[in-house]
Scaffold this motif. Structure first.
Motif, PDB file in Angstrom:
ATOM      1  N   PRO A 205       5.925   0.886  23.845  1.00  0.00           N
ATOM      2  CA  PRO A 205       4.708   0.428  23.148  1.00  0.00           C
ATOM      3  C   PRO A 205       4.915   0.376  21.637  1.00  0.00           C
ATOM      4  CG  PRO A 205       4.476   2.710  23.825  1.00  0.00           C
ATOM      5  CD  PRO A 205       5.750   2.218  24.445  1.00  0.00           C
ATOM      6  N   LEU A 206       4.064  -0.375  20.959  1.00  0.00           N
ATOM      7  CA  LEU A 206       4.132  -0.471  19.501  1.00  0.00           C
ATOM      8  C   LEU A 206       3.734   0.849  18.850  1.00  0.00           C
ATOM      9  CD1 LEU A 206       4.291  -1.887  16.748  1.00  0.00           C
ATOM     10  CD2 LEU A 206       1.977  -2.759  17.161  1.00  0.00           C
ATOM     11  N   PHE A 207       2.610   1.415  19.299  1.00  0.00           N
ATOM     12  CA  PHE A 207       2.104   2.649  18.693  1.00  0.00           C
ATOM     13  C   PHE A 207       2.684   3.854  19.427  1.00  0.00           C
ATOM     14  CE2 PHE A 207      -1.107  -0.619  17.922  1.00  0.00           C
ATOM     15  CZ  PHE A 207      -1.191  -0.555  16.537  1.00  0.00           C
ATOM     16  N   LEU A 208       3.396   4.689  18.672  1.00  0.00           N
ATOM     17  CA  LEU A 208       4.014   5.886  19.222  1.00  0.00           C
ATOM     18  C   LEU A 208       3.404   7.122  18.566  1.00  0.00           C
ATOM     19  CD1 LEU A 208       7.765   4.758  19.012  1.00  0.00           C
ATOM     20  CD2 LEU A 208       6.235   4.571  20.992  1.00  0.00           C
ATOM     21  N   GLU A 209       3.604   8.250  19.183  1.00  0.00           N
ATOM     22  CA  GLU A 209       3.145   9.493  18.569  1.00  0.00           C
ATOM     23  C   GLU A 209       3.961   9.739  17.295  1.00  0.00           C
ATOM     24  OE1 GLU A 209       2.654  14.270  19.599  1.00  0.00           O
ATOM     25  OE2 GLU A 209       3.433  12.877  21.104  1.00  0.00           O
TER      26      GLU A 209
ATOM     27  N   ARG B 288      15.018   8.182  13.742  1.00  0.00           N
ATOM     28  CA  ARG B 288      15.773   7.285  14.620  1.00  0.00           C
ATOM     29  C   ARG B 288      14.874   6.577  15.630  1.00  0.00           C
ATOM     30  NH1 ARG B 288      18.298   7.311  19.543  1.00  0.00           N
ATOM     31  NH2 ARG B 288      17.549   9.402  20.033  1.00  0.00           N
ATOM     32  N   THR B 289      13.827   7.240  16.087  1.00  0.00           N
ATOM     33  CA  THR B 289      12.988   6.693  17.161  1.00  0.00           C
ATOM     34  C   THR B 289      11.636   6.170  16.698  1.00  0.00           C
ATOM     35  OG1 THR B 289      12.105   8.904  17.614  1.00  0.00           O
ATOM     36  CG2 THR B 289      14.048   8.201  18.868  1.00  0.00           C
ATOM     37  N   THR B 290      11.216   6.546  15.482  1.00  0.00           N
ATOM     38  CA  THR B 290       9.849   6.241  15.056  1.00  0.00           C
ATOM     39  C   THR B 290       9.801   5.835  13.586  1.00  0.00           C
ATOM     40  OG1 THR B 290       9.064   7.947  16.586  1.00  0.00           O
ATOM     41  CG2 THR B 290       7.479   7.093  14.983  1.00  0.00           C
ATOM     42  N   ALA B 291       9.089   4.742  13.302  1.00  0.00           N
ATOM     43  CA  ALA B 291       8.806   4.372  11.913  1.00  0.00           C
ATOM     44  C   ALA B 291       7.552   5.108  11.476  1.00  0.00           C
ATOM     45  CB  ALA B 291       8.596   2.867  11.800  1.00  0.00           C
TER      46      ALA B 291
ATOM     47  N   GLU C 181      -6.751   5.609  -1.943  1.00  0.00           N
ATOM     48  CA  GLU C 181      -6.128   6.267  -0.793  1.00  0.00           C
ATOM     49  C   GLU C 181      -7.223   6.535   0.237  1.00  0.00           C
ATOM     50  OE1 GLU C 181      -4.492  10.651  -0.188  1.00  0.00           O
ATOM     51  OE2 GLU C 181      -3.082   9.440  -1.381  1.00  0.00           O
ATOM     52  N   LYS C 182      -6.940   6.148   1.492  1.00  0.00           N
ATOM     53  CA  LYS C 182      -7.952   6.284   2.544  1.00  0.00           C
ATOM     54  C   LYS C 182      -7.306   6.817   3.810  1.00  0.00           C
ATOM     55  CE  LYS C 182     -12.091   5.446   4.344  1.00  0.00           C
ATOM     56  NZ  LYS C 182     -13.331   6.103   3.879  1.00  0.00           N
ATOM     57  N   ILE C 183      -7.953   7.841   4.412  1.00  0.00           N
ATOM     58  CA  ILE C 183      -7.470   8.421   5.663  1.00  0.00           C
ATOM     59  C   ILE C 183      -8.219   7.762   6.821  1.00  0.00           C
ATOM     60  CG2 ILE C 183      -7.126  10.511   7.023  1.00  0.00           C
ATOM     61  CD1 ILE C 183      -5.552  10.422   4.402  1.00  0.00           C
ATOM     62  N   LEU C 184      -7.467   7.209   7.782  1.00  0.00           N
ATOM     63  CA  LEU C 184      -8.052   6.587   8.970  1.00  0.00           C
ATOM     64  C   LEU C 184      -7.490   7.304  10.197  1.00  0.00           C
ATOM     65  CD1 LEU C 184      -7.531   2.850   7.956  1.00  0.00           C
ATOM     66  CD2 LEU C 184      -9.643   4.165   7.727  1.00  0.00           C
ATOM     67  N   GLU C 185      -8.194   8.338  10.648  1.00  0.00           N
ATOM     68  CA  GLU C 185      -7.735   9.147  11.772  1.00  0.00           C
ATOM     69  C   GLU C 185      -6.315   9.668  11.520  1.00  0.00           C
ATOM     70  OE1 GLU C 185      -8.238   6.924  15.359  1.00  0.00           O
ATOM     71  OE2 GLU C 185     -10.426   6.901  15.190  1.00  0.00           O
ATOM     72  N   ASN C 186      -5.328   9.127  12.225  1.00  0.00           N
ATOM     73  CA  ASN C 186      -3.957   9.635  12.061  1.00  0.00           C
ATOM     74  C   ASN C 186      -3.086   8.731  11.168  1.00  0.00           C
ATOM     75  OD1 ASN C 186      -3.841   7.492  13.824  1.00  0.00           O
ATOM     76  ND2 ASN C 186      -2.309   8.430  15.171  1.00  0.00           N
ATOM     77  N   LYS C 187      -3.730   7.883  10.371  1.00  0.00           N
ATOM     78  CA  LYS C 187      -3.013   6.999   9.449  1.00  0.00           C
ATOM     79  C   LYS C 187      -3.586   7.133   8.046  1.00  0.00           C
ATOM     80  CE  LYS C 187      -0.359   4.935  12.548  1.00  0.00           C
ATOM     81  NZ  LYS C 187      -0.648   5.871  13.650  1.00  0.00           N
ATOM     82  N   LYS C 188      -2.710   7.009   7.051  1.00  0.00           N
ATOM     83  CA  LYS C 188      -3.154   7.020   5.663  1.00  0.00           C
ATOM     84  C   LYS C 188      -2.789   5.689   5.024  1.00  0.00           C
ATOM     85  CE  LYS C 188      -1.000   9.448   2.467  1.00  0.00           C
ATOM     86  NZ  LYS C 188      -0.548  10.600   1.636  1.00  0.00           N
TER      87      LYS C 188
ATOM     88  N   LYS D 106       2.017  -1.425  -4.760  1.00  0.00           N
ATOM     89  CA  LYS D 106       2.586  -0.847  -3.549  1.00  0.00           C
ATOM     90  C   LYS D 106       1.452  -0.583  -2.553  1.00  0.00           C
ATOM     91  CE  LYS D 106       6.340   1.408  -6.092  1.00  0.00           C
ATOM     92  NZ  LYS D 106       6.995   2.692  -6.454  1.00  0.00           N
ATOM     93  N   PHE D 107       1.553  -1.237  -1.413  1.00  0.00           N
ATOM     94  CA  PHE D 107       0.583  -1.055  -0.338  1.00  0.00           C
ATOM     95  C   PHE D 107       1.303  -0.326   0.787  1.00  0.00           C
ATOM     96  CE2 PHE D 107      -1.705  -2.680   3.482  1.00  0.00           C
ATOM     97  CZ  PHE D 107      -2.968  -2.174   3.172  1.00  0.00           C
ATOM     98  N   VAL D 108       0.827   0.877   1.135  1.00  0.00           N
ATOM     99  CA  VAL D 108       1.550   1.749   2.060  1.00  0.00           C
ATOM    100  C   VAL D 108       0.626   2.163   3.214  1.00  0.00           C
ATOM    101  CG1 VAL D 108       2.872   3.866   2.350  1.00  0.00           C
ATOM    102  CG2 VAL D 108       2.941   2.641   0.160  1.00  0.00           C
ATOM    103  N   ILE D 109       1.154   2.016   4.430  1.00  0.00           N
ATOM    104  CA  ILE D 109       0.463   2.531   5.623  1.00  0.00           C
ATOM    105  C   ILE D 109       1.430   3.521   6.273  1.00  0.00           C
ATOM    106  CG2 ILE D 109      -0.639   1.970   7.810  1.00  0.00           C
ATOM    107  CD1 ILE D 109      -0.961  -0.895   6.827  1.00  0.00           C
ATOM    108  N   GLU D 110       0.994   4.773   6.385  1.00  0.00           N
ATOM    109  CA  GLU D 110       1.906   5.782   6.909  1.00  0.00           C
ATOM    110  C   GLU D 110       1.210   6.725   7.874  1.00  0.00           C
ATOM    111  OE1 GLU D 110       3.207   8.452   3.710  1.00  0.00           O
ATOM    112  OE2 GLU D 110       1.566   7.628   2.496  1.00  0.00           O
ATOM    113  N   ASN D 111       1.999   7.372   8.681  1.00  0.00           N
ATOM    114  CA  ASN D 111       1.456   8.343   9.625  1.00  0.00           C
ATOM    115  C   ASN D 111       0.888   9.532   8.866  1.00  0.00           C
ATOM    116  OD1 ASN D 111       1.163   9.086  12.505  1.00  0.00           O
ATOM    117  ND2 ASN D 111       2.441  10.837  11.896  1.00  0.00           N
TER     118      ASN D 111
END
Length: 440
Positions: free
Chosen positions: A291-295, A351-354, A407-414, A432-437
């Motif tokens: 899947p696209l979305f991983l833990e 290695r397994t997750t961006a 900066e905005k927190i959206l559940e498990n994404k910033k 710089k536009f950043v979306i991160e876990n």
């Protein structure tokens, strides 16, 4: 038919005059001598000799198959100078082109070959050819110069129009001559002159590919000497690399990246670098089954393709140290000028997750900043849509347009946006536009 037609004689005459003018003046003569010295350097001479030997072998085979005759020697000479030698000196760019084999075959088989042949076959008198050639060269040089900057676009369009009209006129003349003398064309053996260079080009491909492969290995092996001092271990590494990667240059380059950050002390360390490449390639092949979305983030092999439609295609996902992996796109130039604005896309993770997706805009040219920022905003919205799964909020768009960091927190994404002012003489800045876990 004469050995050289009038167009070829015109090229010889003008080329001889140009060469004579170079040798006539002291400054240009000394520069020409330096160029000749560089040309006859040992590595170049070896490559040229190998090329000529290979061509001789091709001709021998074709002669044995009754596909080559002495009357075609002129075609061989022209092809050797204009195709074989040029390809040899472009070996570095050829090495970078993953589709060189396919592109070369396509370019040699499309209808343009026939058109160019007809134009070259039906020539004018020597006087007219001597008049046309310098005009064509001047127009070609001016088009090349005009294409270097968008501000010359009107002149480029005009010159392209002039060239198209001239080329169309020559093509119409060739078609007319063909239609009124088709029997003569068939009997002249001209068809052999049409297919023979194509055949030579296809048969030349194995040589040029093997040469580029040899240079690639030479570059990597020279690079290895920096990291591996033990001669026995170096020999083991070279042999294993050749056996593992053989004709796969892309994998060889990827392995070189792994070597650059690895600590090499023994054969186990070397074997581990090969395993990293093997595991990475297997992960790429099975990426679309996941899947696209991983833990913890995104499937990196899918996330790296988020902005392909925006001309931000990233390189392969590779390790930069024992833990972190990364991928980035080449700079996409926005606008014109000596130092144009540019846009790029980055992925960081394991290695397994961006775990982080970054879009970066560098503003070097303030005059074209408005259009560049609008492009940045469009791409940022696309990235948000694909990374989060919903449309980008209007409030985010407004802040990006105004250059207001947030900066905005959206559940498990910033999600964050930063405007970074550069402290240098250019007064440039970056977005710089950043979306991160995000883990609370």
């Amino acid at each position: 038919m004469d050995f050289f037609n009038t167009r070829e004689l015109s090229i010889i005459i003008w080329g001889s005059l140009f060469l004579a003018s170079i040798l006539l003046f002291t400054k240009t003569r000394s520069s020409a001598i330096d160029v000749l010295k560089a040309f006859f350097a040992k590595p170049i001479l070896i490559a040229l000799v190998c090329m000529l030997v290979y061509i001789a072998l091709i001709l021998g085979m074709l002669c044995y198959l009754d596909l080559f005759r002495v009357s075609q020697i002129k075609d061989v000479i022209i092809w050797t100078i204009t195709v074989a030698a040029v390809s040899l000196f472009k070996i570095n760019s050829i090495s970078e082109n993953k589709n060189y084999l396919k592109d070369t075959i396509r370019k040699n088989l499309i209808a343009l070959v026939g058109i160019e042949f007809l134009i070259s076959y039906y020539t004018y008198s020597l006087i007219i050819e001597l008049f046309i050639l310098p005009i064509a060269v001047v127009v070609g040089v001016m088009i090349g110069f005009a294409s270097t900057d968008k501000k010359y676009k009107p002149a480029e369009n005009l010159l392209n129009g002039v060239a198209s009209i001239g080329g169309l006129g020559i093509l119409i003349h060739a078609i007319y001559k063909l239609s009124t003398g088709f029997d003569e064309f068939i009997c002249s053996g001209a068809l052999q002159s049409l297919y023979f260079p194509i055949l030579l080009s296809i048969l030349y491909l194995p040589f040029i590919y093997c040469l580029s492969l040899y240079l690639e290995y030479q570059s990597v092996f020279t690079f290895l000497k920096i990291f591996i001092k033990d001669k026995d271990l170096l020999g083991y590494t070279k042999n294993k690399a050749a056996l593992t990667f053989n004709f796969r240059k892309e994998r060889l380059r990827r392995w070189r990246t792994v070597i650059s950050y690895s600590e090499i002390e023994n054969r186990n360390d070397i074997d581990r670098t090969f395993k990293i490449i093997k595991d990475s390639i297997q992960a790429e092949k099975s990426a679309h089954k996941l899947p696209l979305f991983l833990e913890g983030g995104w499937n990196p092999y899918l996330a790296k393709e988020f902005l392909n439609d925006n001309n931000l295609k990233t390189s392969y996902y590779k390790p930069i140290d024992d833990i972190e992996w990364s991928s980035c796109s080449p700079y996409l130039k926005l606008g014109s000028g000596i130092l144009p604005n540019n846009l790029s896309y980055y992925l960081d993770g394991t290695r397994t997750t961006a775990t982080a997706l970054k879009l970066v805009l560098n503003i070097n040219d303030h005059a074209s900043s408005f259009g560049s920022i609008e492009t940045f905003l469009i791409v940022a919205k696309d990235l948000y849509q694909k990374a989060i799964g919903t449309s980008c909020p209007t409030s985010f768009e407004e802040k990006i347009r105004e250059g207001d960091s947030f900066e905005k927190i959206l559940e498990n994404k910033k999600v964050s946006f930063i405007k970074d002012e550069w402290r240098n003489t250019t007064n440039g800045y970056s977005y710089k536009f950043v979306i991160e876990n995000y883990k609370p």
